[in-house]
Design a protein around this motif. Structure first.
Motif, short mmCIF file in Angstrom:
data_model
loop_
_atom_site.label_atom_id
_atom_site.label_comp_id
_atom_site.label_asym_id
_atom_site.label_seq_id
_atom_site.Cartn_x
_atom_site.Cartn_y
_atom_site.Cartn_z
N TYR A 110 -14.91 8.32 11.09
CA TYR A 110 -15.43 8.14 9.74
C TYR A 110 -16.50 7.04 9.72
O TYR A 110 -16.59 6.25 8.78
N GLY A 111 -17.28 7.01 10.79
CA GLY A 111 -18.37 6.04 10.86
C GLY A 111 -17.89 4.60 10.94
O GLY A 111 -18.60 3.69 10.50
N GLY A 112 -16.69 4.39 11.48
CA GLY A 112 -16.14 3.04 11.58
C GLY A 112 -15.40 2.58 10.34
O GLY A 112 -14.99 1.41 10.26
N ASP A 113 -15.21 3.47 9.37
CA ASP A 113 -14.52 3.13 8.12
C ASP A 113 -13.00 3.06 8.37
O ASP A 113 -12.31 4.08 8.38
N GLU A 114 -12.49 1.85 8.56
CA GLU A 114 -11.07 1.68 8.88
C GLU A 114 -10.17 2.07 7.72
O GLU A 114 -9.06 2.58 7.92
N GLU A 115 -10.62 1.84 6.49
CA GLU A 115 -9.79 2.16 5.33
C GLU A 115 -9.60 3.66 5.19
O GLU A 115 -8.49 4.14 4.92
N THR A 116 -10.66 4.42 5.40
CA THR A 116 -10.52 5.87 5.32
C THR A 116 -9.57 6.38 6.39
O THR A 116 -8.71 7.23 6.13
N ALA A 117 -9.71 5.89 7.61
CA ALA A 117 -8.83 6.30 8.70
C ALA A 117 -7.38 5.94 8.37
O ALA A 117 -6.45 6.72 8.65
N ARG A 118 -7.17 4.77 7.77
CA ARG A 118 -5.81 4.36 7.40
C ARG A 118 -5.22 5.30 6.35
O ARG A 118 -4.05 5.68 6.44
N ILE A 119 -6.02 5.69 5.38
CA ILE A 119 -5.54 6.60 4.34
C ILE A 119 -5.18 7.96 4.95
O ILE A 119 -4.16 8.57 4.57
N VAL A 120 -5.97 8.44 5.89
CA VAL A 120 -5.66 9.71 6.55
C VAL A 120 -4.33 9.60 7.29
O VAL A 120 -3.50 10.52 7.25
N ARG A 121 -4.13 8.46 7.97
CA ARG A 121 -2.85 8.26 8.67
C ARG A 121 -1.69 8.23 7.68
O ARG A 121 -0.63 8.83 7.90
N GLN A 122 -1.88 7.50 6.59
CA GLN A 122 -0.83 7.43 5.57
C GLN A 122 -0.50 8.81 5.01
O GLN A 122 0.67 9.16 4.83
N ALA A 123 -1.53 9.57 4.75
CA ALA A 123 -1.32 10.91 4.19
C ALA A 123 -0.53 11.79 5.15
O ALA A 123 0.38 12.53 4.74
N PHE A 124 -0.88 11.71 6.42
CA PHE A 124 -0.17 12.52 7.41
C PHE A 124 1.30 12.11 7.47
O PHE A 124 2.20 12.97 7.40
N LEU A 125 1.56 10.82 7.61
CA LEU A 125 2.94 10.34 7.73
C LEU A 125 3.73 10.61 6.45
O LEU A 125 4.94 10.88 6.51
#
Length: 723
Positions: free
Chosen positions: A482-497
C-alpha cells in the motif's frame, strides 16, 4: 509498526514476494517455545512442532541485575521429589552458590540391565542432529535428540520440577550482579565415541548462539549456504548472466513460485563473512569471552545484564566440538581439534568461518550418515540405524552411568504421518506407543481397541494453535503493498483476523475431545495459568472475541481497500484437523472479501522461514520450558521464531525490561503490555490449546506417561520397561 526485515532469518525467504522454525510437537506444532513439526512450533522455550508446529527458547533482556534476595526461587519449598521416590537435595536456586540449572538430583536408583524392545511412532521424520540451528529447531529433531541425550544437565520431572542431573554436571551461581555462572561437566562423561564432554562443547554453544562472530552482511539461507546479504538482509542471488539480484531488484524472478527454490542458473553469492545459523537472547548478553578451567571441564560465563531465564538458557553442550573442529579444520585427533577450536574462537581467526559452516550444515541428515560422529550422543541411547523412511533404532548404551538408567534395550522410532494410520498400526500391534493429533474419530478408534491392552491417557497438551501473518513479503498484509502505508496494512490484518472463526473451530474440532475447551485469548499464557485472566482482561483480545466478517468488510471499505484480497494460507499437509481449520477459515473470511488460497505443504516446517511462499500460516507452538520471558523470540525484532518481518520498538523494549525483572507482579504487567501491542498490530491470533492423547499397549510396555511441555511422552523415556 516498523516492518524492517530480519537479516538473520531471511534465507531464501524473500523469494517470490518480498524463514527457520524453532522445534515442534506431534500434532502440528512448533516450539515456542519451539516449532512442532507435527504441526506445531516451539517458542522460546518452546519449539515448533514440525509434526505440525515450530520452538522459541530464549527471550530478550536488559537493565541492571537485581539484588539476590529478589530472585525468585523456582524450586518447591521442600525440594522436588526425585524420579526414584527419594528426596532431592535442596538446590538453592536463585542464590549465590546454588544451582543455576535446577535442583540437584543426587545418585539415581540402580536398575537391572535394560531389556526388550519398545516401538514408538511419531508423525514427522528427523532431518538434523543439530536442533540449535534455525533450520533444525523442530520437534521432529528434538525428540530423537532427547532420546539420545536425555539426562544431560537438566530435565523436567512428572511434576514439572526442573531437575539438575548432577551426575552429568553442575551449574553454580557465582554472582547475581553481574550474573556469573560456572558450568562443570563431570570427569568420565563422554560422547559415545569415547571423547570427554567438556568446556569446548559449551564454548561452541556460546559462539554459535551468542552472535559475537556474526557478520551483519552475511546470512545463512534455508539451504544452509552462507551468503552475502543485501541492505535488507536478503541473500544476494547471482543470475545466469553473472548479474547480482537482491530483494528490491526482481528477486522473485530467481525462484520457483511454488517451491520457493532457486531456479536453474541462479545461485547465492557466497559471503566471506561468518554467520552461525542460530541466536539466543540469553547468550547474546554474554559478550565477554567465557573462561575455561585448567582441566578443561568447566566454563564460566558472565552476562552483561541480568537474564531472568538463565536456568533454561545457559551454556549447555550441543553438537560435539571435536567433530566440528575435525570437519572444519581437518584435524584428526579429538583433543588437538578441540584445542584448535578454542584458540580460533579466542583469537577470532579466519578458521571461525569454517567452524560456523560445519556447525550450520554438517549435522543435517535424513538417513544414517557414513560418518558416525555426525550423530554422536552423550546420553543413555545410541542411534544404530536411520533409514530413508525416517525410522530410527536406538540401543541402550552399555557404559552410560551419569544419569537415570534406561529400562528398555531397544527403541524403534518409526514415522507415521497420518493419525488414522498410526491408530491402525497400534491395532495391528506394529507399534506400542503413539501420541497422534487427536480428533473425535481418532479417540473413538483408540477406545475401540482397549480390549487389546491399549491404554489411553488424555490431558492438556504442550501446544497451542495459532495463526500468524507475514508482514514483509510484498503480500496483502505488508505496508509495501500500500505504498508504505502501515495503517492501511494494519487494518487489512485486523479485518482478516476479525473474520477468523475461532469459536466455531473450537466448537466443531476441539470440544468433542475436551468438553472444557475454550478459545485461547493470550499469546503468552496458557488458559488456567495464574496470570491468564488478568492479562486477557487488558490485552485487547476482546476485539476478536467473535468472528465478524461483516464488520471486517466494513473496515476494508472504510480504508478504501479493494476486494477480493488473495491470501495464501500455508498449513501442514496430511493433517486432517489443519485441513478442517482451513475450510472453516476460508468460508468465514470469504464473507469479508478475502480469497483464502490453499497452501498445504508437506514441508511447511522448513518453509516457515520462507514467507515468500505464504501470507498466513496456522500451526502450533509447543512449550519446551517453564520460563518467564520465553515467548520473546516469537515477537521481538529478528527473534528466532519471528519469521514474518514483524518489528515493534515497544515490544522489543518491554521484553528487554522483562528479561531483567524479578518482581512477578511487574512481569505479568509487562506481558499484558506486550500482548496489547501485538493485538493492536494484528500480529496474529491464538486459537486453542491442543488436547493431547497418549496411547500405549500395556501388553508390551509400561511406565509411559506424558507432561504438558516438550518432550511430552518422551520426558521419562528411561522409566519405560518392555513387558
Amino acid at each position: 509498526m516498523n516492518t524492517t526485515r530480519r537479516s538473520r532469518t531471511l534465507l531464501a525467504a524473500l523469494a517470490a514476494s518480498s524463514l527457520v522454525v524453532a522445534a515442534c510437537a506431534s500434532d502440528d506444532s512448533a516450539t515456542v517455545d519451539e516449532p512442532d513439526t507435527s504441526d506445531a512450533v516451539d517458542t522460546t522455550d518452546a519449539e515448533p512442532d514440525t509434526s505440525d508446529a515450530p520452538d522459541s527458547t530464549d527471550a530478550p533482556d536488559s537493565t541492571d541485575a537485581p539484588d539476590g534476595t529478589d530472585v525468585p526461587d523456582t524450586s518447591e519449598p521442600d525440594g522436588p521429589a526425585t524420579t526414584d521416590g527419594g528426596e532431592a537435595p535442596a538446590g538453592n536456586d536463585g542464590e549465590v552458590g546454588g544451582s543455576a540449572c535446577g535442583t540437584p538430583h543426587g545418585p539415581y536408583e540402580e536398575k537391572d540391565a535394560p531389556s526388550g524392545e519398545v516401538r514408538v511412532a511419531w508423525n514427522q521424520a528427523a532431518y538434523s542432529f543439530n536442533s540449535a540451528t534455525n533450520r533444525g529447531n523442530a520437534t521432529a529433531n528434538n525428540n530423537p535428540l532427547y532420546i539420545m541425550n536425555a539426562g544431560g544437565f537438566s530435565y523436567y520431572d512428572a511434576d514439572l520440577n526442573y531437575i539438575n542431573n548432577d551426575q552429568f554436571g553442575t551449574c553454580t551461581i557465582d554472582s547475581l550482579d553481574p550474573l556469573t555462572i560456572t558450568y562443570t561437566i563431570n570427569e568420565g562423561v563422554t560422547w559415545n565415541d569415547g571423547v570427554q564432554v567438556d568446556a569446548a562443547d559449551m564454548l561452541l554453544t556460546w559462539a554459535a548462539q551468542g552472535g559475537s562472530y556474526n557478520d551483519a552482511e552475511t546470512v545463512v539461507t534455508d539451504t544452509g549456504v552462507t551468503a552475502q546479504a543485501d541492505a535488507d538482509g536478503a541473500a544476494v542471488v547471482v543470475g545466469p548472466d553473472g548479474d547480482l539480484t537482491s530483494a528490491d531488484e526482481g528477486y522473485d524472478a530467481a525462484f520457483d513460485p511454488e517451491e520457493g527454490t532457486l531456479l536453474d542458473g541462479f545461485t547465492y553469492k557466497e559471503s566471506t563473512g561468518v554467520s552461525f545459523d542460530s541466536s539466543s537472547e540469553s547468550l547474546e548478553l554474554v559478550t565477554e569471552f567465557p573462561t575455561i578451567s585448567d582441566d578443561g571441564l568447566s566454563i564460566t560465563a558472565t552476562w552483561d545484564s541480568f537474564y531472568v531465564d538463565y536456568a533454561s538458557a545457559g551454556l549447555f553442550p550441543g553438537v560435539p566440538a571435536h567433530v566440528v573442529a575435525q570437519n572444519a579444520l581437518g584435524i584428526e585427533d579429538p583433543a588437538e581439534a578441540k584445542t584448535a577450536l578454542i584458540e580460533a574462537l579466542e583469537t577470532n581467526t579466519e578458521d571461525v568461518k569454517a567452524i560456523s559452516e560445519s556447525w550450520n550444515r554438517d549435522f543435517d541428515a535424513t538417513s544414517l550418515p557414513d560418518n558416525p560422529s555426525v550423530y554422536a550422543s552423550f546420553g543413555p541411547y545410541n542411534l544404530t540405524d536411520f533409514s530413508e523412511d525416517g525410522t530410527m533404532v536406538f540401543e541402550a548404551r552399555e557404559d552410560y552411568t551419569w544419569g537415570p538408567q534406561p529400562g528398555v534395550q531397544t527403541l524403534v522410532y518409526s514415522i507415521i504421518g497420518d493419525p488414522t494410520a498410526a491408530v491402525q498400526a497400534m491395532a495391528n500391534e506394529e507399534v506400542d506407543v503413539i501420541q497422534p493429533q487427536v480428533t473425535a474419530d481418532i479417540l473413538t478408534q483408540l477406545e475401540g481397541i482397549a480390549d487389546r491392552g491399549v491404554e489411553v491417557r488424555q490431558g492438556d497438551g504442550a501446544t497451542y494453535e495459532h495463526i500468524d501473518l507475514a508482514v514483509a513479503n510484498g503480500g496483502p498484509f505488508d505496508p509495501a503493498t500500500y505504498g508504505g502505508d502501515e495503517e492501511t496494512a494494519r487494518i487489512v490484518r485486523q479485518a482478516f483476523l476479525l473474520s477468523v472463526p475461532r469459536q466455531e473451530i473450537v466448537d466443531r474440532l476441539i470440544l468433542p475431545l475436551n468438553e472444557n475447551a475454550v478459545v485461547r485469548n493470550s499469546l503468552t499464557q496458557v488458559p488456567g495459568s495464574p496470570a491468564y485472566d488478568d492479562i486477557v482482561a487488558s490485552n485487547g483480545s476482546d476485539f476478536y472475541a467473535e468472528a465478524d466478517p461483516e464488520a471486517a468488510a466494513q473496515l476494508l471499505a472504510d480504508a478504501g481497500v479493494e476486494t477480493p484480497i488473495d491470501v495464501r494460507n500455508m498449513f501442514a499437509d496430511d493433517n486432517p484437523r489443519r485441513a478442517s481449520e482451513y475450510e472453516l477459515i476460508r468460508d468465514s473470511v470469504a464473507q469479508a472479501g478475502f480469497n483464502l488460497i490453499d497452501g498445504r505443504d508437506i514441508n511447511w516446517g522448513s518453509n516457515l522461514a520462507n514467507p515468500s511462499l505464504y501470507d498466513a500460516v496456522h500451526f502450533g507452538w509447543q512449550t519446551t520450558a517453564i520460563a518467564v520471558a520465553d515467548t520473546g523470540p516469537n515477537f521481538v525484532t529478528d527473534g528466532q521464531n519471528n519469521f514474518y518481518g514483524y518489528s515493534n520498538e515497544t515490544v522489543d523494549a518491554l521484553y528487554d525490561e522483562l528479561n531483567a525483572t524479578t518482581d512477578p507482579a511487574r512481569q505479568d504487567e509487562i506481558l499484558a503490555e506486550v500482548e496489547a501491542v501485538l493485538f493492536e498490530d494484528a500480529f496474529g491470533l491464538p486459537i486453542f490449546q491442543f488436547p493431547e492423547v497418549t496411547a500405549y499397549n500395556s501388553t508390551y510396555v509400561d511406565g509411559v506417561s506424558s507432561i504438558a511441555i516438550a518432550p511430552t511422552v518422551f520426558f521419562n523415556v528411561w522409566d519405560w520397561t518392555a513387558v
